[in-house]
Design a protein around this motif. Structure first.
Motif, PDB file in Angstrom:
ATOM      1  N   UNK A  99    -138.904  68.676  -7.382  1.00 37.12           N
ATOM      2  CA  UNK A  99    -137.586  68.045  -7.252  1.00 37.12           C
ATOM      3  C   UNK A  99    -137.490  66.769  -8.092  1.00 37.12           C
ATOM      4  N   UNK A 100    -136.472  66.648  -8.947  1.00 39.32           N
ATOM      5  CA  UNK A 100    -136.342  65.452  -9.799  1.00 39.32           C
ATOM      6  C   UNK A 100    -135.684  64.295  -9.059  1.00 39.32           C
ATOM      7  N   UNK A 101    -135.840  63.107  -9.608  1.00 32.34           N
ATOM      8  CA  UNK A 101    -135.105  61.943  -9.122  1.00 32.34           C
ATOM      9  C   UNK A 101    -133.634  62.108  -9.471  1.00 32.34           C
ATOM     10  N   UNK A 102    -132.771  61.943  -8.480  1.00 30.60           N
ATOM     11  CA  UNK A 102    -131.325  62.012  -8.705  1.00 30.60           C
ATOM     12  C   UNK A 102    -130.805  60.638  -9.136  1.00 30.60           C
ATOM     13  N   UNK A 103    -129.800  60.630  -9.996  1.00 30.58           N
ATOM     14  CA  UNK A 103    -129.225  59.362 -10.448  1.00 30.58           C
ATOM     15  C   UNK A 103    -128.584  58.618  -9.281  1.00 30.58           C
ATOM     16  N   UNK A 104    -128.850  57.308  -9.199  1.00 30.95           N
ATOM     17  CA  UNK A 104    -128.266  56.473  -8.151  1.00 30.95           C
ATOM     18  C   UNK A 104    -126.746  56.450  -8.266  1.00 30.95           C
ATOM     19  N   UNK A 105    -126.228  56.613  -9.495  1.00 28.70           N
ATOM     20  CA  UNK A 105    -124.776  56.580  -9.705  1.00 28.70           C
ATOM     21  C   UNK A 105    -124.105  57.829  -9.151  1.00 28.70           C
ATOM     22  N   UNK A 106    -124.830  58.939  -9.157  1.00 29.85           N
ATOM     23  CA  UNK A 106    -124.250  60.199  -8.713  1.00 29.85           C
ATOM     24  C   UNK A 106    -123.926  60.245  -7.237  1.00 29.85           C
ATOM     25  N   UNK A 107    -124.547  59.347  -6.439  1.00 36.80           N
ATOM     26  CA  UNK A 107    -124.337  59.384  -4.988  1.00 36.80           C
ATOM     27  C   UNK A 107    -123.298  58.384  -4.503  1.00 36.80           C
ATOM     28  N   UNK A 543    -129.717  50.126  -8.028  1.00 39.31           N
ATOM     29  CA  UNK A 543    -128.401  50.143  -8.669  1.00 39.31           C
ATOM     30  C   UNK A 543    -128.275  48.978  -9.656  1.00 39.31           C
ATOM     31  N   UNK A 544    -128.723  47.795  -9.253  1.00 40.65           N
ATOM     32  CA  UNK A 544    -128.665  46.624 -10.135  1.00 40.65           C
ATOM     33  C   UNK A 544    -129.538  46.815 -11.361  1.00 40.65           C
ATOM     34  N   UNK A 545    -130.755  47.304 -11.132  1.00 42.90           N
ATOM     35  CA  UNK A 545    -131.693  47.468 -12.244  1.00 42.90           C
ATOM     36  C   UNK A 545    -131.188  48.479 -13.256  1.00 42.90           C
ATOM     37  N   UNK A 546    -130.629  49.570 -12.774  1.00 42.56           N
ATOM     38  CA  UNK A 546    -130.160  50.608 -13.692  1.00 42.56           C
ATOM     39  C   UNK A 546    -128.934  50.158 -14.483  1.00 42.56           C
ATOM     40  N   UNK A 599    -120.413  56.542 -19.741  1.00 38.15           N
ATOM     41  CA  UNK A 599    -119.944  57.596 -18.843  1.00 38.15           C
ATOM     42  C   UNK A 599    -121.036  58.651 -18.635  1.00 38.15           C
ATOM     43  N   UNK A 600    -121.765  58.976 -19.708  1.00 38.74           N
ATOM     44  CA  UNK A 600    -122.905  59.889 -19.564  1.00 38.74           C
ATOM     45  C   UNK A 600    -123.961  59.277 -18.648  1.00 38.74           C
ATOM     46  N   UNK A 601    -124.223  58.012 -18.839  1.00 37.71           N
ATOM     47  CA  UNK A 601    -125.274  57.304 -18.098  1.00 37.71           C
ATOM     48  C   UNK A 601    -124.955  57.230 -16.611  1.00 37.71           C
ATOM     49  N   UNK A 602    -123.672  57.077 -16.290  1.00 39.13           N
ATOM     50  CA  UNK A 602    -123.258  56.934 -14.886  1.00 39.13           C
ATOM     51  C   UNK A 602    -122.687  58.233 -14.324  1.00 39.13           C
ATOM     52  N   UNK A 603    -123.113  59.362 -14.891  1.00 35.39           N
ATOM     53  CA  UNK A 603    -122.798  60.696 -14.356  1.00 35.39           C
ATOM     54  C   UNK A 603    -121.313  61.018 -14.372  1.00 35.39           C
ATOM     55  N   UNK A 604    -120.558  60.406 -15.289  1.00 30.37           N
ATOM     56  CA  UNK A 604    -119.099  60.622 -15.359  1.00 30.37           C
ATOM     57  C   UNK A 604    -118.437  60.379 -14.010  1.00 30.37           C
TER      58      UNK A 604
END
Length: 782
Positions: A99-107, A543-546, A599-604
Motif C-alpha cells: 500500500x502506497x502513501x496517500x497524498x495529504x491533499x487528497x483527503x 500538510x505544512x511541510x508538503x 494542481x497536479x501536486x495537490x491532487x487537483x
C-alpha cells in the motif's frame, strides 16, 4: 545522556515497520538485524556508543519497562492518536506491504482523492503523487536505506536521512489512515518525547501522570509560533538603481534570520531539530515543554533587543507561546490556529514585550541621526553614525548593512550549492554593521559556498542546497530554497535591464519586466477545516511541510527544467507564497506552468488553489512601486466576485488590470501563441492582429450565450466569415482563420458542457496585446 537516547529511540521507533514490510520478519528480529548491520560496519562511529541502549528502547516501547520507555510510547500515541484505535491489518500480507502513501491533499474536505506516492528517495523530481497508484515495493529501497544508515555520524544526518527515505512510506497501512508518512510521525514523536523528558526532569510529570497522560488536562506543552512583521517594506523600500543586487540579499536575510532565531530558541530551550515543526515565509512553529515558558520570555527579550539594535524597529518578531495539555493533541489544528492568533495580537502592540521607555527612540524614531544628506544611505535612505558609507560600482553611497546584502547576493548566492551554519562564542560582539553581525549576536555565523571539500569543524553544520544526496560529501543534511540567481555571460548577476532584454527573441519583442506575486487561497481555513477528524500533530505538520516543499523546493526544479535560470529572478518563495521578477513573457509562461503543476501536486483538489497578480513595467520602474502595484493586482484577483458569487471565489489571476480564472488565462496564452505564429509566417505583418482584435465584438455575444447554455449557430458562422481575410495574403497552405476559430469553438463547447468555463471576452484583447508586444520590432534604443 538520557535525552539523546530518548530522542534517537523516538526517531527510530518505527523503523522496524519500514524494515518489516520489505523483509517479512518479526519486529524484534528486525531491530536485531539493524543492530548487527551497524555493529559490524566500521563506518558508523555515531552508533557505536549508543546503539544498544537505543535499540532496547525501540524494542520495548510497546511494552515499556521503565519511565523513559513509557515516554516514547506516550509520544507515539500523542503523535498520531488514531494509531491507538486503528491497528495495522496484516491478514493479507501481500496487499498490506504494497500500500502506497496517500497524498495529504487528497483527503482534505472529505474529497478522498486516491493519489499515491511511489516509494522513492526524496528529490525535487519525485514529490508528485500519481492518480490511482495501488502498490509499491520495499525490497531494494530498504537495502539502499541501510547502506546509507551505516554512514551516519551525527543526529542531524540521521534526521535528514530519515526524511529522505521515510517521506514516502506510510506510517500505517491499514487502509484507513495512509496519508501520514513514517517520517512525519517519527519526527513529531521525537519532538513530543523530548518535551515529556523535560517535564519529567522538571518534576512536572511523575509515574502516575505518565500512566494517565493521554487524557490529562494539565498543561505539559508549549506551542511556540513566531512571525516576522515588516517584511514587505524591508525588502522593497530601496533605491531602484542596482536593485537586482539588493533585493535577493534582503529576501534571503529574512529567511536566514527566521532560521537563526528558530535555531536560537531551540538551543536555548535545550530542544532538538525535530521540535521545529515548520519554518517558512518568515513564520515558524516549535513544540516545547511547558516548563520552558519563563525561559522563552527571556529568550524572546534577547531576540527583540538584538533586532531593535540591528534594524531600529524596521523588523519585528512576534513570538508567542501557547500552553496546552496532552488531551489537546486530539485537535492540533485548533492549537495551530490559536497560537497564530496570539501572534496576531502581539503584532497589534509591537515591542510591548521589552522596555519601551529605554527603547523609545529606536522604536518610534526618528531613524536618521540628524546627519546631513551626504551621510544618508542611497539604498535604505537612513543615516546612522555607527555605520560608515561605502561607494559602490553603481555610484551609490551605501551603509555597511545594505552593502552586506549586496555582497551576499553578488558573491555568495548566485551559484551557491552549500549552506554552512557555525556555532561559536559570538554573542559578546554588540557592534552590528552587517547581516552576519546580527547572527553573531545570537551565537551563529552563516556562509554559502559553491563547493565543499568535505572538511568542517565540530561546531559547523553543512547543508546541501536542493539536493538530498548529502551523506556522500559529509554534509549534515539538505535544505530547499530558491537561492540561485540569473547570471549573464560574464558570470555576473544580471541587472533588471538585462532581464528585460531577455524578452526579445530573434530581434522582436518588448523590453519589459514582468513581476508576479502569488499565494495560496484560504490557507488558514484549510488548516482549520481541512480535516474532518484526526487533526493530529503529525497530520498538520505534514500538510505544512508538503506545502513548503513545493514553494521552497519545486520552484527551482521547474525553472531548471524549462531553461529559465537566466530569465527569472526569484525574490522569495517559501511557505505558501512567491514573488518573482523576470522577462515579461517568461513570467507569463511561469505563472501558467507553476499553477498547473501545483494542481497536479495537490491532487487537483477543488479547494487547494492559489491566486496571482502579474504586472509589466519598464526595467527602471521604482522597485517599491512595482511591488505595491503587483500586490494590488494580487488583491484584485483574490477579492474579485463573479456574477454568480456572493463572496470572492479566489483561484484567479490579475493581468493588465483584468481578472481571469485560470482556464481563461490558459486560453489567453493559447490565442497569443497562435497569433504570433500567424504573424511570423506572414512576414511579420501585424495588421492581422487588428483583425482579430475586432473579432472581439462578434465573439462577445456568442461567449455570453454559451455561458447561459445557448448557442447561436448563425452568429458563429458570421464570425467565421469575418475572419476569412486572415487567409487572404497567406502564401502557405495553413488555414490561419481556422486556427483562431478552433480555439473559439473549443471555448464555446466547453462552456456548453460546463467544463472549465471561459466567461470574459477580454481574453481576446489581452492575447492580442501580448502578441503585439512579442512581435514588436526591437532596436537597442528601445
Amino acid at each position: 545522556m538520557d535525552k539523546d537516547r530518548i530522542y534517537l529511540a523516538a526517531l527510530l521507533h518505527d523503523v522496524g515497520k519500514f524494515l518489516e514490510r520489505a523483509k517479512y520478519y518479526g519486529d524484534k528480529n528486525l531491530a536485531r538485524l539493524l543492530l548487527n548491520k551497524l555493529e559490524f560496519s566500521n563506518k558508523s562511529y555515531f552508533f557505536s556508543s549508543c546503539l544498544e541502549e537505543v535499540i532496547q528502547s525501540v524494542l520495548y516501547h510497546y511494552e515499556p519497562r521503565d519511565d523513559f520507555e513509557r515516554i516514547i510510547q506516550l509520544a507515539d500515541w500523542l503523535s498520531s492518536s488514531e494509531g491507538r484505535d486503528e491497528k495495522e491489518n496484516t491478514d493479507n500480507v501481500d496487499v498490506y506491504y504494497k500500500m502506497p502513501l496517500q497524498s495529504i491533499f487528497g483527503r482534505l474536505f472529505k474529497e478522498e482523492k486516491k493519489y499515491g506516492y511511489k516509494l522513492k528517495k526524496m528529490s525535487l523530481e519525485t514529490i508528485f503523487p500519481e492518480d490511482g497508484l495501488k502498490e509499491i515495493s520495499y525490497r531494494d529501497y530498504v537495502d539502499d536505506f541501510l547502506d546509507e544508515l551505516v554512514k551516519v555520524n551525527n543526529e542531524s544526518q540521521l534526521y535528514y536521512l530519515l526524511e529522505k527515505y521515510l517521506w514516502s512510506v506510510p506510517e500505517q497501512a491499514s487502509g484507513c489512515y495512509t496519508d501520514i508518512s513514517l517520517f512525519d510521525h517519527s519526527k513529531t514523536t521525537a519532538a513530543i518525547a523530548v518535551c515529556l523528558y523535560h517535564q519529567y526532569q522538571a518534576g512536572e510529570l511523575d509515574k502516575k501522570e505518565l500512566n494517565l497522560m493521554t487524557d490529562s488536562t494539565k498543561n505539559q506543552f508549549l506551542l511556540i509560533n513566531a512571525d516576522i512583521s515588516g517584511i514587505q517594506d524591508f525588502i522593497f523600500n530601496i533605491s531602484s538603481k542596482g536593485a537586482s543586487k539588493s533585493l535577493k540579499g534582503r529576501s534571503v536575510y529574512i529567511t536566514l534570520i527566521s532560521e537563526i532565531v528558530a535555531r536560537y530558541i531551540i538551543d536555548e530551550l535545550e530542544l532538538k531539530e525535530a521540535n521545529l515543526l515548520y519554518n517558512g515565509g518568515g513564520n515558524f512553529y516549535i513544540l516545547a515543554p511547558a516548563c520552558k515558558e519563563e525561559k522563552l520570555k527571556e529568550v524572546r527579550k534577547n531576540i527583540l533587543e538584538t533586532l531593535l539594535n540591528a534594524h531600529n524597529g524596521e523588523l519585528y518578531f512576534a513570538i508567542a507561546g501557547l500552553p496546552f495539555s496532552p488531551a489537546d493533541f486530539s485537535n492540533f489544528a485548533e492549537l495551530w490556529t490559536r497560537a497564530s492568533r496570539k501572534v496576531a495580537e502581539l503584532k497589534q502592540k509591537k515591542w510591548s514585550e521589552i522596555d519601551l521607555k529605554s527603547n523609545f527612540k529606536k522604536i518610534f524614531g526618528p531613524l536618521n541621526d540628524g546627519e546631513s544628506q551626504n551621510n544618508t544611505c542611497d539604498v535604505c535612505g537612513v543615516s546612522r553614525k555607527n555605520r560608515e558609507l561605502i561607494s559602490n560600482e553603481d555610484d551609490l553611497k551605501i551603509c555597511s548593512m545594505c552593502n552586506s546584502f549586496i555582497e551576499l547576493t553578488k558573491e555568495k548566492l548566485k551559484e551557491a550549492n552549500y549552506y554552512i551554519i557555525k556555532r561559536g562564542n559570538y554573542g559578546e560582539n554588540k557592534s552590528i554593521n552587517n547581516y552576519n553581525d546580527v547572527f553573531k549576536s545570537f551565537g551563529y555565523q552563516i556562509d554559502f559556498l559553491k563547493s565543499f571539500d568535505n572538511k568542517k569543524s565540530s561546531n559547523e553544520l553543512v547543508y546541501k542546497i536542493n539536493d538530498t544526496n548529502f551523506l556522500e560529501e559529509g554534509c549534515d543534511g539538505f535544505i530547499f530554497g530558491a537561492y540561485n540567481l540569473p547570471i549573464n555571460e560574464k558570470g555576473n548577476l544580471m541587472t533588471f535591464e538585462e532581464l528585460a532584454v531577455r524578452a526579445v527573441r530573434e530581434g522582436r519583442g518588448d523590453k519589459k519586466l514582468g513581476v508576479l506575486k502569488l499565494d495560496v487561497d484560504n490557507l488558514g481555513w484549510i488548516f482549520i477545516k481541512g480535516f474532518e477528524k484526526n487533526k493530529t500533530i503529525s497530520r498538520i505538520t505534514s500538510l505544512s511541510r508538503m506545502l513548503g516543499l513545493y514553494f521552497k523546493g519545486y520552484i527551482n526544479c521547474l525553472i531548471k527544467q524549462k531553461g529559465w535560470q537566466n530569465k527569472i529572478y526569484v525574490v522569495f518563495s517559501g511557505g505558501d507564497d512567491t514573488f518573482i521578477v523576470g522577462s515579461w513573457n517568461t513570467i507569463i509562461e511561469f505563472g501558467k506552468e507553476f499553477y498547473e503543476r501545483f494542481r497536479d501536486y495537490t491532487c487537483h483538489h477543488s479547494k487547494i488553489t492559489f491566486s496571482a497578480g502579474i504586472s509589466i513595467f519598464r526595467y527602471n520602474f521604482p522597485v517599491v512601486k512595482f511591488a505595491e502595484i503587483t500586490e494590488g493586482a494580487l488583491e484584485r484577483a483574490k477579492n474579485f466576485i463573479e456574477e454568480n458569487e456572493k463572496i470572492p471565489g479566489k483561484n484567479k489571476i490579475s493581468l493588465f488590470g483584468e481578472v481571469f480564472n485560470w482556464e481563461e488565462f490558459k486560453r489567453i496564452i493559447e490565442i497569443k501563441d497562435v497569433l504570433i505564429d500567424i504573424v511570423k509566417r506572414n512576414g511579420n505583418k501585424r495588421a492581422i492582429l487588428n483583425k482579430v482584435m475586432r473579432s472581439t465584438k462578434g465573439f462577445k455575444k456568442i461567449l455570453e450565450q454559451s455561458n447561459k447554455n445557448l448557442f447561436d449557430n448563425l452568429r458563429f458562422w458570421r464570425l467565421v466569415y469575418y475572419l476569412r481575410e486572415l487567409n487572404k495574403n497567406n502564401k502557405n497552405d495553413e488555414n490561419d482563420a481556422e486556427k483562431i476559430i478552433n480555439i473559439y469553438q473549443k471555448i464555446v463547447i466547453n462552456n456548453l458542457l460546463h467544463k472549465k468555463e471561459v466567461k470574459k471576452i477580454m481574453i481576446i484583447p489581452v492575447a492580442v496585446k501580448m502578441a503585439e508586444m512579442e512581435t514588436k520590432k526591437y532596436s537597442k534604443g528601445d
